[in-house]
Scaffold this active site. Structure first.
Site, short mmCIF file in Angstrom:
data_model
loop_
_atom_site.label_atom_id
_atom_site.label_comp_id
_atom_site.label_asym_id
_atom_site.label_seq_id
_atom_site.Cartn_x
_atom_site.Cartn_y
_atom_site.Cartn_z
N LYS A 1 0.97 -1.20 0.07
CA LYS A 1 -0.01 -0.11 0.02
C LYS A 1 0.99 1.38 0.13
CE LYS A 1 -3.64 -2.31 2.33
NZ LYS A 1 -4.64 -2.81 3.32
N GLN B 1 -4.77 -1.95 9.84
CA GLN B 1 -4.48 -3.18 9.03
C GLN B 1 -5.01 -4.35 9.89
OE1 GLN B 1 -3.64 -3.57 5.94
NE2 GLN B 1 -3.77 -5.81 5.80
N ASP C 1 -10.83 2.41 4.11
CA ASP C 1 -11.26 0.85 4.00
C ASP C 1 -12.70 0.70 3.79
OD1 ASP C 1 -9.01 -0.69 3.91
OD2 ASP C 1 -8.84 -0.61 6.34
N1 GUN Z 1 -6.45 -6.86 6.10
C1 GUN Z 1 -6.76 -7.88 4.75
N2 GUN Z 1 -7.40 -7.07 3.82
C2 GUN Z 1 -7.60 -5.85 4.66
C3 GUN Z 1 -8.02 -4.65 4.18
O1 GUN Z 1 -8.58 -4.47 2.71
N3 GUN Z 1 -7.89 -3.44 4.89
C4 GUN Z 1 -7.33 -3.75 6.29
N4 GUN Z 1 -7.43 -2.62 7.11
N5 GUN Z 1 -7.08 -4.88 6.65
C5 GUN Z 1 -7.14 -5.73 5.78
#
Ligand code: GUN
Length: 328
Positions: free
Chosen positions: A78, A122, A145
């Protein structure tokens, strides 16, 4: 008599040829990596224009609690995407001993910080922390998110908001490939709150409203759907989206010829030939590509598109905040 039978042999041979060529065609592989790169490039241009209008450079802060190597890798990807698009970014790392109260305080500080446009925690968080409490604590306007209950509620009610990146990635891939969804049968396999639920909402809702949803007829299958029923529902589907975390769950016999198969699963398994670990999805890719019309690979399908959609959400959040502030 002879002429008629020769004609019928010729006809059935040509029909067989058409049928054979229809079904011997391998599925078109949807190259999520390439499409994501194209989108990141466009977002970079859009961001440049936004900053030229006088807006501050958009900023995303990611929070990782604990030391899960998969989370580290996802967040690193990211951050790389942020750099490529021109979004400023930061990763806050907290020890796994962090209490829920301490994490809530970190989120409250980020919510208050005017330099921060997007906040993500996350997942998964350590077991002593309630994931829903954390998702709801992120300010709805900074919730890139789209996991806050208000953003999920807005999506469910066809209102404008921030849509979770993975379902948005699937929608964008379907649109990019011109896959017809209006009035078609779709099956979502899985019922997670962050992926499958918003996916089912986006697939079934009305394209006329703010979420520009896909107007499909949707069936949701999950762990209590008997395997025979799962296969039966899947065989009727024009679009299958699977997000379960079970390698090889979707096999060739479960897929209607020409269907579009979108694999959201990411599983790390040992390759029996090399002994090395590799990533696979929930679909038996080599088998299913022989019958499907379109298929996403793992890796290189939904994964990179999800990161691109996170960038899109961050730019959207920054724009909403900038124009709101300017008008207030
Ligand atoms: N863990 C797995 N996929 C995601 C996501 O799209 N966002 C977040 N914050 N954690 C994750």
């Amino acid at each position: 008599m002879l002429r008629r039978s020769l004609r019928s042999i010729a006809f059935s041979a040509s029909r067989n040829y058409v049928v054979k060529s229809l079904y011997s065609n391998m599925a078109q592989i949807i190259d999520g990596k390439a499409i994501a790169q194209e989108i990141r490039f466009q977002l970079g241009k859009e961001l440049k224009q936004f900053v030229e209008e006088g807006a501050p450079v958009p900023h995303l802060t990611a929070v990782i609690v604990g030391d899960d190597p998969a989370s580290e890798k996802y967040v690193a990807n990211k951050m790389i995407a942020c750099r490529e698009v021109g979004i400023s970014s930061e990763t806050k790392r907290l020890p796994s001993s962090t209490t829920q109260e301490e994490l809530l305080q970190v989120i409250a500080d980020l919510n208050q910080d005017p330099r921060v446009n997007g906040v993500l925690v996350q997942l998964p968080v350590p077991e002593h922390i309630n994931e829903r409490t954390i998702c709801n604590a992120v300010n709805v306007d900074k919730d890139v998110d789209g996991f806050n209950e208000l953003n999920i509620g807005r999506l469910a009610l066809d209102m404008d908001g921030i849509i979770p990146a993975t379902p948005l990635a699937v929608k964008t891939l379907l649109e990019h490939q011109n896959i017809e969804t209006h009035g078609r049968n779709a099956v979502v396999v899985g019922r997670s709150k962050n992926v499958s639920l918003p996916m089912a909402i986006l697939l079934h809702a009305d394209g006329k409203y703010a979420t520009k949803a896909l107007d499909a007829t949707v069936t949701i299958c999950h762990r209590y759907t008997p395997p025979k029923e799962l296969a039966r529902y899947c065989r009727q589907a024009d679009i299958i989206v699977v997000a379960v975390g079970k390698p090889g769950l979707i096999t060739k016999d479960m897929v209607k010829p020409g269907a579009c198969v979108i694999d959201v699963g990411i599983n790390r398994i040992k390759d029996e030939n090399t002994g090395k670990f590799k990533l696979v999805g929930d679909v038996d890719f080599e088998e299913v590509r022989q019958v499907a019309g379109h298929i996403t690979p793992v890796p290189g399908g939904v994964g990179p598109m999800t990161v691109a959609m996170l960038m899109q959400n961050t730019l959207k959040a920054a724009k909403n905040q900038f124009y709101d502030r300017k008008s207030s």
